[in-house]
Design an enzyme around this catalytic site. Structure first.
Site, mmCIF file in Angstrom:
data_model
loop_
_atom_site.group_PDB
_atom_site.id
_atom_site.type_symbol
_atom_site.label_atom_id
_atom_site.label_comp_id
_atom_site.label_asym_id
_atom_site.label_seq_id
_atom_site.Cartn_x
_atom_site.Cartn_y
_atom_site.Cartn_z
ATOM 1 N N TYR A 1 0.808 -1.217 0.000
ATOM 2 C CA TYR A 1 0.000 0.000 0.000
ATOM 3 C C TYR A 1 0.844 1.272 0.000
ATOM 4 O O TYR A 1 0.372 2.328 -0.425
ATOM 5 C CB TYR A 1 -0.932 0.028 1.209
ATOM 6 C CG TYR A 1 -2.003 -1.035 1.207
ATOM 7 C CD1 TYR A 1 -2.141 -1.927 0.149
ATOM 8 C CD2 TYR A 1 -2.887 -1.159 2.259
ATOM 9 C CE1 TYR A 1 -3.110 -2.897 0.142
ATOM 10 C CE2 TYR A 1 -3.869 -2.130 2.267
ATOM 11 C CZ TYR A 1 -3.983 -3.003 1.203
ATOM 12 O OH TYR A 1 -4.956 -3.960 1.206
ATOM 13 N N LYS B 1 3.970 -15.432 2.423
ATOM 14 C CA LYS B 1 3.994 -16.171 1.162
ATOM 15 C C LYS B 1 5.445 -16.430 0.808
ATOM 16 O O LYS B 1 5.952 -16.049 -0.258
ATOM 17 C CB LYS B 1 3.278 -15.368 0.068
ATOM 18 C CG LYS B 1 2.930 -16.166 -1.186
ATOM 19 C CD LYS B 1 1.972 -17.305 -0.947
ATOM 20 C CE LYS B 1 1.619 -17.985 -2.272
ATOM 21 N NZ LYS B 1 0.947 -19.287 -2.075
ATOM 22 N N ASP C 1 -2.660 -18.337 1.473
ATOM 23 C CA ASP C 1 -3.773 -19.051 0.862
ATOM 24 C C ASP C 1 -4.269 -20.180 1.757
ATOM 25 O O ASP C 1 -5.484 -20.392 1.898
ATOM 26 C CB ASP C 1 -3.383 -19.574 -0.529
ATOM 27 C CG ASP C 1 -1.988 -20.189 -0.571
ATOM 28 O OD1 ASP C 1 -1.270 -20.161 0.448
ATOM 29 O OD2 ASP C 1 -1.608 -20.698 -1.649
ATOM 30 N N ASP D 1 -5.245 -7.232 5.639
ATOM 31 C CA ASP D 1 -6.462 -6.588 5.173
ATOM 32 C C ASP D 1 -7.474 -7.638 4.725
ATOM 33 O O ASP D 1 -8.646 -7.629 5.125
ATOM 34 C CB ASP D 1 -6.114 -5.640 4.020
ATOM 35 C CG ASP D 1 -7.255 -4.722 3.640
ATOM 36 O OD1 ASP D 1 -8.346 -4.806 4.240
ATOM 37 O OD2 ASP D 1 -7.059 -3.892 2.732
ATOM 38 N N ASP E 1 -10.893 -9.190 7.075
ATOM 39 C CA ASP E 1 -12.255 -9.092 6.543
ATOM 40 C C ASP E 1 -12.913 -10.466 6.503
ATOM 41 O O ASP E 1 -14.108 -10.612 6.795
ATOM 42 C CB ASP E 1 -12.248 -8.478 5.148
ATOM 43 C CG ASP E 1 -12.218 -6.948 5.184
ATOM 44 O OD1 ASP E 1 -12.290 -6.384 6.290
ATOM 45 O OD2 ASP E 1 -12.110 -6.334 4.112
#
Length: 365
Positions: free
Chosen positions: A144, A194, A226, A250, A254
């Site tokens: 970001y 990852k 994942d 993020d 959620d």
């Protein structure tokens, strides 16, 4: 004791409605615990664009800088989606606040109360008795904020560039927050990366593993992002504290909010590096959005905003008894069967925003 200075930024959509209930709850807590609050209300997001032309006016930023904490509502909505992306409420208000105040540590608890397991899309057999997971998300680094960032053309074709950058010191800083949180809970930390694809992931895993040596009482495990997304749905009760970089945190937070039953129930805290006279400076906001489809109807769930105020009392003002009183009141009201529309599935009595806030105030002990 001098008053706690709070910058109140209600924002857009349902923000002003749920913020009003949080302020009512804080007033009740003030009376019970002899606390003093100094509220400064300012425009932010789309509401600020409409009046002043900017999502984060200087007057709003100045009020935040002078405060001990920020109580934030929500920003954005279809009305402002035609603006240039850099001028839209989320990007032009939230991200600058996080960066300017170094709000690097985002704490998002995903709590599914036993009485609300029916509201979760996950099978009740997997979450019988509810669950309580804390996501610790790094908030000021990664994709970001990394540079270079932007759009250009190559051979006549549009190209977009976002750069994922992490420094070891940034990972160390957020890892300490996560380990300390785990130490105060179930002493179990799951770090997300990852590392099988990204160099960032390799550095993340190495750094978190190194920090773990300072917390021998906390059990550390690692998951690829994942796999973590799958395991959260399969067995959310298998997690205690989750540590993730900005983008992964993020997305996963959620997901955690959805499997908990409703975004309207879940608060968040974004803690900075600055210490005040009372605690750590931070910004506190619901995990959900502006919900423009129900704005102004008086039916929004104010609990996430109210619990965000409780987190503010706990982390920025070091008032655990007052925070406990609010959280206990919320649990009592849910046990009593009162339900806003987002958590009402046929059981309990449906209520609106104002009645839910009043019921919580009545339960503050």
């Amino acid at each position: 004791m001098s008053p706690f200075k709070i910058a109140v930024l209600a924002g857009d959509g349902i923000g002003p409605e749920v913020m009003a209930e949080a302020l009512r709850v804080l007033a009740a807590v003030s009376d019970k615990f002899s606390l003093q609050f100094d509220f400064t209300e300012r425009l932010v997001g789309g509401a600020a664009i409409d009046v002043q032309g900017y999502a984060l006016p200087e007057a709003t930023f100045d009020a935040c800088r002078a405060a001990d904490a920020i109580l934030f509502g929500s920003v954005g909505g279809p009305k402002w989606e035609t603006l240039h992306p850099d001028q839209q409420p989320e990007r032009a208000a939230l991200l600058p606040l996080r960066k300017r105040f170094s709000l690097f540590a985002n704490l998002r608890p995903a709590v599914c109360l036993p009485e609300l397991t029916h509201a979760s899309p996950v099978k009740e057999s997997l979450i019988a008795g509810g669950f309580d997971v804390l996501c610790v998300r790094e908030l000021t680094g990664g994709l970001y904020f990394g540079q270079p960032k932007g759009r250009h053309e190559e051979n006549g074709e549009p190209v977009a560039v976002d750069t994922m950058v992490y420094r070891r010191s940034e990972i160390q800083r957020i890892a300490h927050v996560a380990f300390q949180a785990a130490r105060g809970r179930g002493k179990k930390l799951t770090s997300i990366d990852k590392a099988n694809v990204l160099e960032n992931g390799v550095l993340w895993r190495q750094t978190v593993t190194d920090i773990a040596r300072e917390y021998p009482d906390v059990h550390l495990s690692h998951l690829y992002v994942d796999n973590a997304a799958m395991q959260l749905i399969k067995n959310p009760r298998g997690f205690d504290v989750i540590l993730a970089e900005n983008l992964f945190g993020d997305i996963l937070s959620d997901e955690m909010a959805m499997i908990a039953g409703s975004l309207g129930m879940l608060p968040s805290a974004s803690l900075g590096v600055r210490e005040t006279a009372f605690g750590r400076f931070g910004m506190y906001e619901p995990s959900g959005g502006t919900a423009p489809d129900i704005a102004g109807k008086g039916i929004a769930n104010p609990i996430a905003q109210i619990l965000s105020a409780a987190m503010m009392l706990r982390y920025s003002f070091t008032q655990p008894a007052a925070a406990d009183a609010i959280e206990g009141a919320v649990r009592a009201v849910i046990r009593s069967g009162l339900r806003t529309g987002d958590i009402h599935t046929g059981e309990g009595r449906p209520v609106g925003t104002r009645e839910m806030g009043g019921a919580i105030i009545a339960e503050i002990r």
